[in-house]
Design a protein around this motif. Sequence first.
Motif, PDB file in Angstrom:
ATOM      1  N   GLY A   1      16.386 125.681  48.269  1.00 15.76           N
ATOM      2  CA  GLY A   1      15.095 125.932  49.157  1.00 15.76           C
ATOM      3  C   GLY A   1      14.127 126.305  48.049  1.00 15.76           C
ATOM      4  O   GLY A   1      12.664 126.160  48.529  1.00 15.76           O
ATOM      5  N   THR A   2      14.451 127.502  47.210  1.00 14.80           N
ATOM      6  CA  THR A   2      13.274 127.845  46.249  1.00 14.80           C
ATOM      7  C   THR A   2      12.937 126.943  45.359  1.00 14.80           C
ATOM      8  O   THR A   2      11.765 126.904  45.202  1.00 14.80           O
ATOM      9  N   VAL A   3      13.686 126.070  44.994  1.00 15.97           N
ATOM     10  CA  VAL A   3      13.511 125.013  43.997  1.00 15.97           C
ATOM     11  C   VAL A   3      12.334 124.101  44.617  1.00 15.97           C
ATOM     12  O   VAL A   3      11.451 123.657  44.294  1.00 15.97           O
ATOM     13  N   GLY A   4      12.527 123.803  45.766  1.00 19.54           N
ATOM     14  CA  GLY A   4      11.866 122.716  46.690  1.00 19.54           C
ATOM     15  C   GLY A   4      10.553 123.601  46.769  1.00 19.54           C
ATOM     16  O   GLY A   4       9.505 122.693  46.822  1.00 19.54           O
ATOM     17  N   PHE A   5      10.512 124.745  47.177  1.00 17.17           N
ATOM     18  CA  PHE A   5       9.338 125.292  47.840  1.00 17.17           C
ATOM     19  C   PHE A   5       8.294 125.374  46.251  1.00 17.17           C
ATOM     20  O   PHE A   5       7.051 125.408  46.316  1.00 17.17           O
ATOM     21  N   ALA A   6       8.877 125.921  45.089  1.00 16.19           N
ATOM     22  CA  ALA A   6       8.358 125.914  43.867  1.00 16.19           C
ATOM     23  C   ALA A   6       7.624 124.442  43.587  1.00 16.19           C
ATOM     24  O   ALA A   6       6.615 124.532  43.125  1.00 16.19           O
ATOM     25  N   SER A   7       8.533 123.607  43.823  1.00 15.49           N
ATOM     26  CA  SER A   7       7.892 122.234  43.454  1.00 15.49           C
ATOM     27  C   SER A   7       6.877 121.937  44.294  1.00 15.49           C
ATOM     28  O   SER A   7       5.825 121.118  43.938  1.00 15.49           O
ATOM     29  N   LEU A   8       6.867 122.166  45.506  1.00 15.28           N
ATOM     30  CA  LEU A   8       5.793 121.929  46.468  1.00 15.28           C
ATOM     31  C   LEU A   8       4.726 122.598  46.258  1.00 15.28           C
ATOM     32  O   LEU A   8       3.213 122.024  46.386  1.00 15.28           O
ATOM     33  N   ARG A   9       4.770 123.965  45.900  1.00 13.44           N
ATOM     34  CA  ARG A   9       3.540 124.680  45.174  1.00 13.44           C
ATOM     35  C   ARG A   9       2.967 124.029  44.019  1.00 13.44           C
ATOM     36  O   ARG A   9       1.519 123.893  43.760  1.00 13.44           O
ATOM     37  N   VAL A  10       3.559 123.428  42.983  1.00 12.09           N
ATOM     38  CA  VAL A  10       3.195 122.886  41.879  1.00 12.09           C
ATOM     39  C   VAL A  10       2.510 121.319  42.056  1.00 12.09           C
ATOM     40  O   VAL A  10       1.411 121.208  41.891  1.00 12.09           O
ATOM     41  N   VAL A  11       2.981 120.694  43.070  1.00  4.34           N
ATOM     42  CA  VAL A  11       2.436 119.638  43.602  1.00  4.34           C
ATOM     43  C   VAL A  11       1.001 119.626  44.275  1.00  4.34           C
ATOM     44  O   VAL A  11       0.079 119.025  44.030  1.00  4.34           O
TER      45      VAL A  11
END
Length: 121
Positions: free
Chosen positions: A54-64
């Motif tokens: 979830g943390t990796v997904g959330f960080a990826s969402l912030r980058v996108v």
Amino acid sequence: MAQIQNSNRNFRSLAGTAMLVIGLMVLLTYSAVMAWQFHAALDGSAVDSLGFFGTVGFASLRVVRAVTVDHSAALSALRHILVLFSAFVVTLAGIALLPRRASGVNASGRPNFPTPPRGEQ
């Protein structure tokens, strides 16, 4: 004439080794810094309850979201790619400049085949 060839070969060897070392140092250092920045992005206290994925997904969402909204972020990512690619090219050029080892031919110009014992001809 032979001394000029040896000098040229020594210079190519030294330049190749230097380019190889510099390219690898830039690649490793830059990759370590990027990994450290990614780890720092994952250390948010608000997303600790999501778990690792979830943390990796959330960080990826912030980058996108940052790349799609802020165009300077896209140029920043392009700069990182360009630095890593140029370090890779310098590393490959260093490998190309390193001296080649002779495989299968000795100093006399004849192939390195094992000679059979005298009694078995």
